[in-house]
Design a protein around this motif. Structure first.
Motif, PDB file in Angstrom:
ATOM      1  N   LEU A 131       0.661  -1.246   0.443  1.00 32.76           N
ATOM      2  CA  LEU A 131       0.103   0.006  -0.368  1.00 32.76           C
ATOM      3  C   LEU A 131       0.801   1.606   0.050  1.00 32.76           C
ATOM      4  O   LEU A 131       0.445   2.406  -0.900  1.00 32.76           O
ATOM      5  N   ARG A 132       1.740   1.418   0.892  1.00 30.41           N
ATOM      6  CA  ARG A 132       2.760   2.210   1.390  1.00 30.41           C
ATOM      7  C   ARG A 132       3.622   2.511  -0.113  1.00 30.41           C
ATOM      8  O   ARG A 132       3.552   3.655  -0.996  1.00 30.41           O
ATOM      9  N   VAL A 161      -8.839  14.253  -0.135  1.00 33.40           N
ATOM     10  CA  VAL A 161     -11.013  14.404   0.036  1.00 33.40           C
ATOM     11  C   VAL A 161     -10.299  13.146  -1.261  1.00 33.40           C
ATOM     12  O   VAL A 161     -10.493  13.216  -2.477  1.00 33.40           O
ATOM     13  N   ALA A 162     -11.081  11.866  -1.545  1.00 32.61           N
ATOM     14  CA  ALA A 162     -11.593  10.654  -2.091  1.00 32.61           C
ATOM     15  C   ALA A 162     -12.639  11.722  -3.141  1.00 32.61           C
ATOM     16  O   ALA A 162     -13.898  12.490  -2.684  1.00 32.61           O
ATOM     17  N   ALA A 197      -4.612   6.366  -3.292  1.00 30.67           N
ATOM     18  CA  ALA A 197      -3.920   5.153  -2.978  1.00 30.67           C
ATOM     19  C   ALA A 197      -3.162   5.664  -1.718  1.00 30.67           C
ATOM     20  O   ALA A 197      -3.197   5.472  -0.445  1.00 30.67           O
ATOM     21  N   TYR A 198      -2.919   6.911  -1.287  1.00 31.22           N
ATOM     22  CA  TYR A 198      -2.632   7.996  -0.406  1.00 31.22           C
ATOM     23  C   TYR A 198      -3.378   7.769   0.704  1.00 31.22           C
ATOM     24  O   TYR A 198      -3.214   6.933   1.987  1.00 31.22           O
ATOM     25  N   LEU A 199      -5.100   7.910   0.691  1.00 31.26           N
ATOM     26  CA  LEU A 199      -6.228   7.661   1.880  1.00 31.26           C
ATOM     27  C   LEU A 199      -6.052   5.775   2.567  1.00 31.26           C
ATOM     28  O   LEU A 199      -6.264   5.853   3.818  1.00 31.26           O
ATOM     29  N   ASP A 200      -5.514   5.394   1.146  1.00 35.25           N
ATOM     30  CA  ASP A 200      -5.646   3.944   1.294  1.00 35.25           C
ATOM     31  C   ASP A 200      -4.639   3.482   2.455  1.00 35.25           C
ATOM     32  O   ASP A 200      -4.307   3.143   3.583  1.00 35.25           O
ATOM     33  N   TRP A 201      -2.993   4.028   1.995  1.00 36.55           N
ATOM     34  CA  TRP A 201      -2.101   4.186   2.741  1.00 36.55           C
ATOM     35  C   TRP A 201      -1.889   4.536   4.589  1.00 36.55           C
ATOM     36  O   TRP A 201      -1.811   3.745   5.336  1.00 36.55           O
TER      37      TRP A 201
END
Length: 302
Positions: A131-132, A161-162, A197-201
């Motif tokens: 994820l990172r 913000v997604a 991707a940022y929010l998931d990580w």
């Protein structure tokens, strides 16, 4: 003590380390003495003329010039003798500038698809790393960040913000010579989205502040400190190799920046828009990253 603190803050950490290493090389490895004379600087250049790249020699000169300025001595690197020796080295040891291989969009997609598949069946620690790496790749590509900018990015300086987009504030960067700080925007996309991707990580890692990109140990513990700049290239090459990207060892953090610049240019971005988006101050810097179009590409085969 307060003055020293602010003087220290005025220099980029990478530049400071590089200059310290250059001065140490002159004194310890070569055996030079400081303050130096023009003759000793010229001899130093001649000694390493056929083993060090011209860019490396110029960086060493800049470091030695800075040392003399800081200590209040006359700068021997600006002498006519040193200038002539450097010109002679350029003439006798010409070298083509090496550039990182640009990451193409289809290669980026292949790597992200591999990371997604690998994360789906991975243990917690490996999943976190995937994820990172996905967030690092997508943000680095779509924002055209330098490697040191990625490693210095902090959670408290990012607003995401997604489905909307994200802003990243950097207190200082290479093009920000006045250290006023600059805010960079990144888009939310239907695919290969840096925002998601940022929010998931950060969500999976439980990050609330501090460095965005950090190490993850074998037990899934996320480091409190950010990735070191020197670890970025090995990390990227390992990911590219695992994803079966050809010539994986020819990529670096600049590959993301060059890849985006080439994608933007081929997509019709004019040079001024690209320079403003990425943060280049002059045309020469931009053109180092953008590959010129092949004028013979449209000609019929002979």
């Amino acid at each position: 003590m307060t003055i020293e603190r602010y003087l220290h803050a005025s220099e980029r950490a990478n530049t400071r380390r590089s200059y310290q290493g250059a001065v140490r090389h002159f004194e310890v490895e070569w055996g030079g003495f400081l303050p130096a004379t023009a003759d000793s600087i010229a001899s130093y250049l001649a000694h390493y003329a056929d083993t060090l790249a011209i860019n490396t020699l110029q960086q060493r000169l800049a470091a030695l010039a800075q040392w003399h300025a800081d200590q209040g001595f006359a700068d021997p690197t600006k002498s006519p003798l040193v200038r002539k020796v450097l010109k002679g080295i350029r003439t006798l040891h010409p070298a083509q500038e090496k550039q990182a291989r640009p990451l193409q969009l289809e290669q980026l997609r292949a790597v992200v698809n591999w990371l997604d598949a690998a994360a789906a069946g991975a243990e917690p620690a490996a999943k976190l790393r995937h994820l990172r790496d996905k967030a690092l790749l997508l943000l680095g590509f779509w924002r055209g960040f330098r490697g040191d900018e990625l490693t210095r990015l902090r959670v408290e300086h990012v607003q995401a913000v997604a489905g909307k987009g994200m802003t990243c504030f950097l207190p200082y960067s290479k093009g920000d010579r006045q250290a006023r700080g600059k805010t960079f925007k990144a888009p939310a996309l239907a695919s290969l989205c840096p925002v998601d991707a940022y929010l998931d990580w950060v969500g999976a890692a439980g990050l609330r502040d501090g460095p965005v990109f950090r190490g993850v140990d074998r037990w899934g513990n996320v480091s409190p400190v950010g990735l070191h700049i020197n670890s970025l290239v090995p990390l990227l090459r390992a990911v590219f190799s695992a994803a079966a990207v050809p010539f994986a060892d020819e990529y670096s953090s600049h590959s993301l920046r060059r890849g985006f610049a080439n994608w933007a240019s081929s997509s019709g971005w004019d040079l001024k828009t690209l320079m403003e988006y990425v943060g280049w101050r002059d045309v020469h810097s931009a053109m180092r990253y953008v590959e010129a179009a092949d004028p013979f590409k449209s000609l019929p085969a002979i």
